[in-house]
Design an enzyme around this catalytic site. Structure first.
Site, PDB file in Angstrom:
ATOM      1  N   GLU A 138       0.955  -0.466   0.191  1.00  0.00           N
ATOM      2  CA  GLU A 138      -0.022  -0.272   0.460  1.00  0.00           C
ATOM      3  C   GLU A 138       1.175   1.290  -0.059  1.00  0.00           C
ATOM      4  OE1 GLU A 138      -4.198   1.319   2.528  1.00  0.00           O
ATOM      5  OE2 GLU A 138      -1.927   1.121   3.889  1.00  0.00           O
ATOM      6  N   HIS A 176      -3.827   3.842  -2.072  1.00  0.00           N
ATOM      7  CA  HIS A 176      -5.152   3.153   0.150  1.00  0.00           C
ATOM      8  C   HIS A 176      -6.329   4.516  -1.119  1.00  0.00           C
ATOM      9  CE1 HIS A 176      -7.084   5.065   3.305  1.00  0.00           C
ATOM     10  NE2 HIS A 176      -7.228   4.250   3.408  1.00  0.00           N
ATOM     11  N   HIS A 203      -9.349   1.993  -2.145  1.00  0.00           N
ATOM     12  CA  HIS A 203     -10.288   2.189  -1.727  1.00  0.00           C
ATOM     13  C   HIS A 203     -11.227   3.033  -2.420  1.00  0.00           C
ATOM     14  CE1 HIS A 203      -8.206   0.262   1.956  1.00  0.00           C
ATOM     15  NE2 HIS A 203      -9.241  -0.602   1.929  1.00  0.00           N
ATOM     16  N   GLU A 206     -15.799   5.400   0.257  1.00  0.00           N
ATOM     17  CA  GLU A 206     -16.405   4.781   1.133  1.00  0.00           C
ATOM     18  C   GLU A 206     -17.779   4.944   2.070  1.00  0.00           C
ATOM     19  OE1 GLU A 206     -13.193   3.225   3.495  1.00  0.00           O
ATOM     20  OE2 GLU A 206     -14.437   2.282   5.159  1.00  0.00           O
TER      21      GLU A 206
HETATM   22  O1  MCF Z   1     -11.100  -1.001   4.440  1.00  0.00           O
HETATM   23  C1  MCF Z   1     -11.223  -0.226   5.620  1.00  0.00           C
HETATM   24  C2  MCF Z   1     -11.786   0.954   5.774  1.00  0.00           C
HETATM   25  N1  MCF Z   1     -10.710   2.025   4.408  1.00  0.00           N
HETATM   26  C3  MCF Z   1      -9.945   2.098   4.853  1.00  0.00           C
HETATM   27  N2  MCF Z   1      -8.648   1.747   5.268  1.00  0.00           N
HETATM   28  C4  MCF Z   1      -8.803   1.033   6.068  1.00  0.00           C
HETATM   29  C5  MCF Z   1      -9.660  -0.061   5.917  1.00  0.00           C
HETATM   30  N3  MCF Z   1      -9.155  -0.945   6.878  1.00  0.00           N
HETATM   31  C6  MCF Z   1      -8.239  -1.150   7.669  1.00  0.00           C
HETATM   32  N4  MCF Z   1      -7.290   0.086   6.404  1.00  0.00           N
HETATM   33  C7  MCF Z   1      -6.328   1.207   6.535  1.00  0.00           C
HETATM   34  C8  MCF Z   1      -5.819   1.454   5.292  1.00  0.00           C
HETATM   35  O2  MCF Z   1      -5.594   0.423   4.075  1.00  0.00           O
HETATM   36  O3  MCF Z   1      -6.139   1.799   7.716  1.00  0.00           O
HETATM   37  C9  MCF Z   1      -5.147   2.876   7.181  1.00  0.00           C
HETATM   38  C10 MCF Z   1      -4.898   2.045   6.057  1.00  0.00           C
HETATM   39  O4  MCF Z   1      -3.566   1.829   5.943  1.00  0.00           O
HETATM   40  C11 MCF Z   1      -6.364   4.266   7.147  1.00  0.00           C
HETATM   41  S1  MCF Z   1      -5.322   5.467   6.685  1.00  0.00           S
HETATM   42  C12 MCF Z   1      -4.610   6.246   7.957  1.00  0.00           C
HETATM   43 FE    FE Z   2      -9.677  -2.016   3.451  1.00  0.00          FE
END
Ligand code: MCF
Ligand code: FE
Length: 401
Positions: A138, A176, A203, A206
């Site tokens: 990522e 991301h 993502h 969302e």
């Molecule tokens: O899919 C879910 C919700 N949306 C975005 N990010 C994440 C999710 N679960 C974990 N993440 C991670 C993402 O990969 O959380 C971090 C990233 O590393 C968010 S950004 C600080």
């Molecule tokens: Fe995710």
């Protein structure tokens, strides 16, 4: 060579053929499907089903030590809790934590998963995983001042995973999201993905907060960015973001707030969607409009997301939740679609040679039992989803796991 015989064989081929009292002959790959095939067969028992093993296209195993640490109920509040607890959660997920996560997926009949790796700390635990891993390195970062450093760190992680590549461990990349990555970084990484033919996950749309931020630079994300990075502005329009992934194999995760134009664009560039219904519910962002996704002829997979936004990595529980949540869709046809979403559709998204029982496909199979006799094969998909949490047998590359 092994020959299994089941009361029902769900092929997941183009016609969705379900064969009764049929046999499947395989070694590492599937050799044949049908009747009276050569050799001794092992009968899987009364009301048995043999079908392709499941594929969980989107996880974040680095967060697997989370149970009560993160705050559910609102996307931005959750994100703040991730920022505060991330390091702590990553440090506390070591060998046993990864083992438990993989064990839970294995029991639910998962043969392969797409892992979003944000730190690379999961590599040493996943490179010898009993399940196939598509390892999405990522990239995250909007600040141009540190973009070079972020890129360098990404490249180091990517190269390390490329060195580990084998038939069960496949490197890939993840951008991301449109709100968290600088477009210059996006371009560089998409170039690498094209050159090396790596699958991509991102993502996308969302939350309502993401919608408002990208459209107007307003809302909860504005407050979030003002707090963490002074003077931030949205750096890309959603349609431009999608357009960048033309001529790649990209899966957009979530898409709850994707509008009609964006769905059309996703369809036009032949990208696909991963739907994570439990995660969407816990972060309280609403649910994906599957009807619109289907009308736009977009293939979707259903995935668990990480334990960062789910209580379980069990994919049968996830599709059961989807079946119960999408009250606007006919349960019988939705059930059929959901089984497709976690097998053949998921295999396409991850570039894997499995997801259906057809000659020359990898012999990645599961056996399970229906709770009682079935007099009409139309009933099978919904009954599987209602009554299966763990499978009886899992074969990966023809070997019983
Ligand atoms: O899919 C879910 C919700 N949306 C975005 N990010 C994440 C999710 N679960 C974990 N993440 C991670 C993402 O990969 O959380 C971090 C990233 O590393 C968010 S950004 C600080
Ligand atoms: Fe995710």
């Amino acid at each position: 060579m092994i020959k299994l015989k089941a009361d029902f064989v769900i092929t997941m081929n183009k016609n969705y053929d379900i064969l009764q009292n049929a046999e499947v002959l395989f070694d590492e790959k599937i050799i044949d499907i049908g009747y009276n095939l050569p050799g001794e067969s092992i009968y899987l028992g009364k009301n048995s089903v043999l079908m392709p093993a499941l594929i969980n296209t989107h996880t974040h195993l680095e967060f697997s030590s989370n149970k009560t640490d993160l705050m559910y109920g609102d996307f931005i509040t959750w994100l703040e809790s991730v920022i505060n607890k991330k390091e702590e959660l990553f440090v506390s997920c070591k060998g046993d934590c990864y083992k438990r996560a993989i064990e839970e997926m294995k029991k639910s009949g998962i043969c392969a998963f797409g892992e979003i790796s944000s730190s690379g700390g999961d590599l040493k635990y996943l490179k010898h995983s009993p399940l196939k891993v598509v390892y999405f390195n990522e990239i995250i970062g909007t600040n141009p001042a540190i973009a070079d450093a972020m890129y360098q760190d990404f490249l180091n992680r990517l190269n390390e995973s490329v060195h580990m590549q084998n038939k069960n461990f496949i490197p890939a990349v993840s951008i991301h999201s449109p709100y968290s990555v600088h477009p210059i970084l996006m371009d560089k990484i998409i170039e690498i993905a094209k050159e090396k033919k790596l699958p991509i996950e991102a993502h996308f749309m969302e939350s309502q907060a993401e919608r408002r931020w990208l459209d107007k630079g307003e809302g909860e994300f504005k407050l979030f960015f003002d707090k963490h990075f002074k003077n931030a502005k949205p750096l890309i329009k959603p349609l431009e973001f999608i357009e960048k992934f033309k001529n790649t194999n990209t899966t957009f995760i979530h898409c709850v707030y994707a509008n009609e134009e964006e769905l059309q664009k996703i369809s036009e560039i032949k990208a696909s969607i991963a739907h994570c219904p439990v995660s969407n519910r816990l972060l309280n962002v609403g649910k994906l409009d599957l009807e619109k996704v289907k009308n736009n002829k977009i293939d979707y997979s259903v995935a668990t997301d990480g334990l960062s936004s789910n209580y379980s990595l069990n994919l049968f529980k996830e599709i059961r939740a989807a079946l119960l949540m999408h009250t606007d869709l006919h349960p019988k046809y939705l059930a059929k679609d959901l089984l497709k979403s976690v097998t053949i559709n998921a295999a396409k998204q991850l570039n894997l040679n499995n997801g259906s029982i057809e000659k020359e496909k990898s012999a990645d199979l599961i056996a399970l039992k229906l709770p009682d006799d079935i007099d009409d094969i139309e009933k099978i998909p919904i009954q599987i989803i209602l009554h299966t949490t763990e499978v009886e047998e899992l074969y990966i590359n023809g070997k019983k796991i």
